[in-house]
Write a protein that holds these residues in place. Structure first.
Motif, PDB file in Angstrom:
ATOM      1  N   VAL A 192       0.901  -1.206  -0.028  1.00 40.21           N
ATOM      2  CA  VAL A 192      -0.004  -0.170  -0.101  1.00 40.21           C
ATOM      3  C   VAL A 192       0.783   1.178  -0.024  1.00 40.21           C
ATOM      4  CG1 VAL A 192      -1.588   1.355   1.370  1.00 40.21           C
ATOM      5  CG2 VAL A 192      -2.007  -1.359   1.047  1.00 40.21           C
ATOM      6  N   LEU A 193       2.034   0.950   0.831  1.00 43.61           N
ATOM      7  CA  LEU A 193       2.717   2.448   0.882  1.00 43.61           C
ATOM      8  C   LEU A 193       3.373   2.730  -0.534  1.00 43.61           C
ATOM      9  CD1 LEU A 193       4.842   1.986   4.190  1.00 43.61           C
ATOM     10  CD2 LEU A 193       2.937   3.825   3.609  1.00 43.61           C
ATOM     11  N   GLY A 194       3.671   1.334  -1.323  1.00 41.78           N
ATOM     12  CA  GLY A 194       4.232   1.629  -2.680  1.00 41.78           C
ATOM     13  C   GLY A 194       3.213   2.238  -3.641  1.00 41.78           C
ATOM     14  N   GLY A 195       1.993   2.138  -3.286  1.00 44.54           N
ATOM     15  CA  GLY A 195       1.168   2.791  -4.357  1.00 44.54           C
ATOM     16  C   GLY A 195       0.380   1.987  -4.941  1.00 44.54           C
ATOM     17  N   THR A 196       0.164   0.527  -4.629  1.00 46.10           N
ATOM     18  CA  THR A 196      -0.968  -0.416  -4.960  1.00 46.10           C
ATOM     19  C   THR A 196      -2.084  -0.177  -4.381  1.00 46.10           C
ATOM     20  OG1 THR A 196       0.896  -1.816  -5.744  1.00 46.10           O
ATOM     21  CG2 THR A 196      -1.156  -2.792  -5.749  1.00 46.10           C
ATOM     22  N   SER A 197      -3.237  -0.267  -5.068  1.00 48.16           N
ATOM     23  CA  SER A 197      -4.511  -0.125  -4.247  1.00 48.16           C
ATOM     24  C   SER A 197      -4.888  -1.427  -3.985  1.00 48.16           C
ATOM     25  CB  SER A 197      -5.461   0.359  -5.247  1.00 48.16           C
ATOM     26  OG  SER A 197      -6.911   0.209  -4.764  1.00 48.16           O
ATOM     27  N   LEU A 198      -5.510  -1.593  -2.680  1.00 46.69           N
ATOM     28  CA  LEU A 198      -6.125  -2.989  -2.389  1.00 46.69           C
ATOM     29  C   LEU A 198      -7.468  -3.499  -3.033  1.00 46.69           C
ATOM     30  CD1 LEU A 198      -5.700  -2.590   1.543  1.00 46.69           C
ATOM     31  CD2 LEU A 198      -4.406  -3.959  -0.128  1.00 46.69           C
ATOM     32  N   PHE A 204       5.600   3.176  15.727  1.00 41.59           N
ATOM     33  CA  PHE A 204       5.729   2.564  14.184  1.00 41.59           C
ATOM     34  C   PHE A 204       4.182   3.114  13.310  1.00 41.59           C
ATOM     35  CE2 PHE A 204       5.311  -0.431  10.670  1.00 41.59           C
ATOM     36  CZ  PHE A 204       6.479  -0.401  10.271  1.00 41.59           C
ATOM     37  N   ALA A 205       3.278   2.896  14.124  1.00 42.55           N
ATOM     38  CA  ALA A 205       1.988   2.964  13.541  1.00 42.55           C
ATOM     39  C   ALA A 205       1.766   4.731  13.346  1.00 42.55           C
ATOM     40  CB  ALA A 205       0.764   2.565  14.514  1.00 42.55           C
ATOM     41  N   ALA A 206       2.301   5.601  14.166  1.00 38.00           N
ATOM     42  CA  ALA A 206       2.270   6.950  14.087  1.00 38.00           C
ATOM     43  C   ALA A 206       2.986   7.487  12.841  1.00 38.00           C
ATOM     44  CB  ALA A 206       2.707   7.685  15.434  1.00 38.00           C
ATOM     45  N   VAL A 207       4.135   6.852  12.820  1.00 38.77           N
ATOM     46  CA  VAL A 207       4.858   7.388  11.565  1.00 38.77           C
ATOM     47  C   VAL A 207       4.313   6.874  10.372  1.00 38.77           C
ATOM     48  CG1 VAL A 207       7.219   7.081  10.584  1.00 38.77           C
ATOM     49  CG2 VAL A 207       7.101   7.209  12.776  1.00 38.77           C
ATOM     50  N   VAL A 208       3.757   5.479  10.124  1.00 37.99           N
ATOM     51  CA  VAL A 208       3.004   5.185   9.103  1.00 37.99           C
ATOM     52  C   VAL A 208       2.175   5.971   8.698  1.00 37.99           C
ATOM     53  CG1 VAL A 208       1.831   3.244   8.241  1.00 37.99           C
ATOM     54  CG2 VAL A 208       4.046   2.667   9.389  1.00 37.99           C
ATOM     55  N   ILE A 209       1.164   6.494   9.557  1.00 38.64           N
ATOM     56  CA  ILE A 209      -0.036   7.261   9.718  1.00 38.64           C
ATOM     57  C   ILE A 209       0.261   8.535   8.723  1.00 38.64           C
ATOM     58  CG2 ILE A 209      -1.715   8.890  10.702  1.00 38.64           C
ATOM     59  CD1 ILE A 209      -2.050   6.365  12.584  1.00 38.64           C
ATOM     60  N   VAL A 210       1.537   9.216   9.288  1.00 37.91           N
ATOM     61  CA  VAL A 210       2.030  10.272   8.618  1.00 37.91           C
ATOM     62  C   VAL A 210       2.385   9.998   7.227  1.00 37.91           C
ATOM     63  CG1 VAL A 210       4.132  12.101   8.921  1.00 37.91           C
ATOM     64  CG2 VAL A 210       2.835  11.355  10.938  1.00 37.91           C
ATOM     65  N   VAL A 211       3.185   9.011   7.026  1.00 33.46           N
ATOM     66  CA  VAL A 211       3.651   8.658   5.709  1.00 33.46           C
ATOM     67  C   VAL A 211       2.542   8.398   4.673  1.00 33.46           C
ATOM     68  CG1 VAL A 211       4.794   7.035   4.267  1.00 33.46           C
ATOM     69  CG2 VAL A 211       5.907   7.550   6.610  1.00 33.46           C
ATOM     70  N   VAL A 212       1.499   7.928   5.267  1.00 35.11           N
ATOM     71  CA  VAL A 212       0.148   7.463   4.383  1.00 35.11           C
ATOM     72  C   VAL A 212      -0.574   8.844   4.061  1.00 35.11           C
ATOM     73  CG1 VAL A 212      -2.262   6.483   4.316  1.00 35.11           C
ATOM     74  CG2 VAL A 212       0.081   5.117   5.058  1.00 35.11           C
ATOM     75  N   LEU A 213      -0.698   9.679   5.095  1.00 34.96           N
ATOM     76  CA  LEU A 213      -1.117  10.962   4.855  1.00 34.96           C
ATOM     77  C   LEU A 213      -0.463  11.846   3.666  1.00 34.96           C
ATOM     78  CD1 LEU A 213      -2.351  11.930   8.391  1.00 34.96           C
ATOM     79  CD2 LEU A 213      -3.861  11.255   6.460  1.00 34.96           C
ATOM     80  N   VAL A 214       0.749  11.932   3.547  1.00 31.97           N
ATOM     81  CA  VAL A 214       1.607  12.435   2.756  1.00 31.97           C
ATOM     82  C   VAL A 214       1.485  11.939   1.420  1.00 31.97           C
ATOM     83  CG1 VAL A 214       3.852  12.837   2.174  1.00 31.97           C
ATOM     84  CG2 VAL A 214       3.434  13.187   4.407  1.00 31.97           C
ATOM     85  N   GLN A 215       1.037  10.760   1.394  1.00 30.65           N
ATOM     86  CA  GLN A 215       0.918  10.118  -0.004  1.00 30.65           C
ATOM     87  C   GLN A 215      -0.555  10.257  -0.360  1.00 30.65           C
ATOM     88  OE1 GLN A 215       2.888   6.220  -0.566  1.00 30.65           O
ATOM     89  NE2 GLN A 215       4.229   6.675   1.173  1.00 30.65           N
ATOM     90  N   SER A 216      -1.565  10.678   0.329  1.00 31.91           N
ATOM     91  CA  SER A 216      -2.786  10.641  -0.035  1.00 31.91           C
ATOM     92  C   SER A 216      -3.325  11.531  -0.946  1.00 31.91           C
ATOM     93  CB  SER A 216      -3.912  11.157   1.356  1.00 31.91           C
ATOM     94  OG  SER A 216      -5.033  11.127   0.880  1.00 31.91           O
ATOM     95  N   PRO A 217      -3.776  11.184  -2.219  1.00 34.01           N
ATOM     96  CA  PRO A 217      -4.255  12.144  -3.114  1.00 34.01           C
ATOM     97  C   PRO A 217      -5.226  12.902  -2.842  1.00 34.01           C
ATOM     98  CG  PRO A 217      -3.930   9.749  -4.028  1.00 34.01           C
ATOM     99  CD  PRO A 217      -3.903   9.785  -2.588  1.00 34.01           C
ATOM    100  N   ARG A 218      -6.139  12.508  -1.950  1.00 32.24           N
ATOM    101  CA  ARG A 218      -7.495  13.594  -1.413  1.00 32.24           C
ATOM    102  C   ARG A 218      -6.681  14.488  -0.783  1.00 32.24           C
ATOM    103  NH1 ARG A 218     -12.492  10.813   0.771  1.00 32.24           N
ATOM    104  NH2 ARG A 218     -12.476  10.046  -1.457  1.00 32.24           N
ATOM    105  N   LEU A 219      -5.702  14.310   0.033  1.00 30.60           N
ATOM    106  CA  LEU A 219      -5.052  15.303   0.679  1.00 30.60           C
ATOM    107  C   LEU A 219      -4.386  16.534  -0.215  1.00 30.60           C
ATOM    108  CD1 LEU A 219      -4.609  16.312   3.537  1.00 30.60           C
ATOM    109  CD2 LEU A 219      -2.486  15.101   3.632  1.00 30.60           C
ATOM    110  N   HIS A 220      -3.931  15.685  -1.162  1.00 34.03           N
ATOM    111  CA  HIS A 220      -3.027  16.612  -2.075  1.00 34.03           C
ATOM    112  C   HIS A 220      -4.125  17.778  -2.728  1.00 34.03           C
ATOM    113  CE1 HIS A 220       0.200  13.298  -2.599  1.00 34.03           C
ATOM    114  NE2 HIS A 220       0.237  13.896  -1.463  1.00 34.03           N
ATOM    115  N   ARG A 221      -5.126  17.007  -3.437  1.00 32.60           N
ATOM    116  CA  ARG A 221      -6.176  18.043  -3.914  1.00 32.60           C
ATOM    117  C   ARG A 221      -6.824  18.936  -2.815  1.00 32.60           C
ATOM    118  NH1 ARG A 221      -7.635  12.724  -6.044  1.00 32.60           N
ATOM    119  NH2 ARG A 221      -9.420  12.678  -4.392  1.00 32.60           N
ATOM    120  N   TRP A 222      -6.992  18.321  -1.844  1.00 34.04           N
ATOM    121  CA  TRP A 222      -7.221  19.591  -0.691  1.00 34.04           C
ATOM    122  C   TRP A 222      -6.433  20.617  -0.565  1.00 34.04           C
ATOM    123  CZ3 TRP A 222      -5.325  20.796   4.314  1.00 34.04           C
ATOM    124  CH2 TRP A 222      -6.272  21.698   4.835  1.00 34.04           C
TER     125      TRP A 222
END
Length: 364
Positions: free
Chosen positions: A263-269, A307-325
């Motif tokens: 998921v972090l690499g960009g593949t959709s579930l 680990f979970a906190a850092v992963v959440i930050v990494v996922v948010l940084v990669q979120s397309p919806r967050l980028h659009r917002w």
């Protein structure tokens, strides 16, 4: 620049580089590499070596997820393959023999292939939901590994077997060559042949792909078989690293880390489009995070939270919806900065040039 930012690998790579920069600032020796007896050592080399088992599992998970599936049994398959290989070496008359080690490797990976084929049969042929079919093996596999080892941790002393995880070739860890070879083979099959397009078509719309003549069952069946083989290789690497078959600890939670790396690499579930390069970046990101946790001395009980906190930050940084917002917010602020007050005064309505006809005119 815009084309670069919108590339699917931009944010995963940016997150990995950000982690490396943070580690380098905290400890400059993080990026230092030393040479001893012609072999390379350092934090980056350790990350590449230690990421090999997860890399193998994540590659198989990528193919499975691309078919709109999931494989929760990879950790159990690791435990079984490691137990089989170590048991063969332990019961042999010459544990240090290259032939004995070769037979142990072959049998361990073949057993993993059988387990992967079993998953493929349940899902592709019998139509059982992937999460249920693989959950069965996830629960039963460790029990099988315990039966193989009689409930004990089997330890062996075999230099050829230990070389698989800890040996060096031309100055680099041998485990790194195994993971690079797996990446090359998967990338060649999935991106240089029609197999990748067929896999994506099955994941996007299985019914339409069948109507188009694609053998969807064969694609799904092969995906789970490949996942089993790669998990078996990862089990061999893990057992070679500790020189023991621990049915309870081998591959524990690795299925979750593999899904996270994909998921972090960009593949959709949701299946369909997938990226091998993105999975590689995701694995390296997770391994770098684990190295960071060890360096910071985070207690083992608190490490999952960190680990979970850092992963959440990494996922948010990669979120397309967050980028659009964020882009809309920046655009609105720029458009509102033209006037002193930040708001453009409303334009008064323009009076109409035509008048409503009187009643007398309407009668005429």
């Amino acid at each position: 620049m815009k084309k670069l930012v919108t590339h699917r690998l931009f944010w995963p790579v940016a997150a990995l580089l950000a982690l490396i920069v943070v580690n380098t600032i905290a400890r400059p020796q993080f990026i230092s590499i030393t040479v001893r007896d012609g072999e390379l050592y350092g934090a980056l080399i350790d990350i590449l070596r230690n990421s090999a088992p997860l890399m193998l599992v994540a590659l198989g998970m990528t193919i499975v997820i691309a078919t709109r599936g999931i494989d929760l049994s990879v950790g159990a398959i690791m435990a079984v393959s490691g137990a089989v290989a170590l048991t063969i070496i332990d019961t042999s008359g010459d544990p240090g023999s290259g032939g004995t080690v070769a037979v142990a490797l072959l049998v361990g990976i073949l057993v993993a292939l059988v387990l992967g084929v079993w998953n493929g049969f349940l899902i592709a042929v019998l139509g059982i939901q992937p999460i249920i079919a693989t959950l069965v093996l996830m629960l039963a596999g460790r029990g099988v590994a315990l039966l193989i080892t009689d409930g004990f941790i089997t330890t062996v002393t075999s230099a050829p077997y230990k070389f698989i995880a800890t040996g060096y070739v031309i100055g680099l860890p041998f485990a790194l060559f195994i993971s690079v070879a797996a990446i090359a083979v998967i990338a060649l099959l999935e991106r240089r042949t029609a197999l990748g397009v067929l896999t994506e078509s099955v994941g996007i719309n299985p019914a339409a792909s069948r109507l188009a003549g694609v053998r969807a069952r064969g694609i799904v069946f092969g995906a789970y078989a490949a996942s089993g083989v790669l998990a078996g290789m990862a089990g061999v690497l893990y057992s070679s690293n500790i020189m023991a078959a621990d049915a309870n600890a081998a591959g524990l939670y690795i299925e979750l880390y593999a899904i996270l790396a994909v998921v972090l690499g960009g593949t959709s579930l949701m299946g369909g489009k997938f990226t091998i390069a993105g999975t590689v970046v995701g694995v390296l990101t997770i391994q770098t995070l684990e190295s960071t946790i060890l360096f910071l001395g985070v207690p083992s009980a608190q490490a999952p939270v960190f680990f979970a906190a850092v992963v959440i930050v990494v996922v948010l940084v990669q979120s397309p919806r967050l980028h659009r917002w964020a882009r809309r917010l920046i655009a609105s602020r720029r458009s509102g900065g033209g006037s002193a007050s930040g708001n453009t005064p409303p334009t008064p309505p323009t009076p109409s040039t035509t008048t409503e006809p009187t009643k007398a005119e309407a009668v005429r």
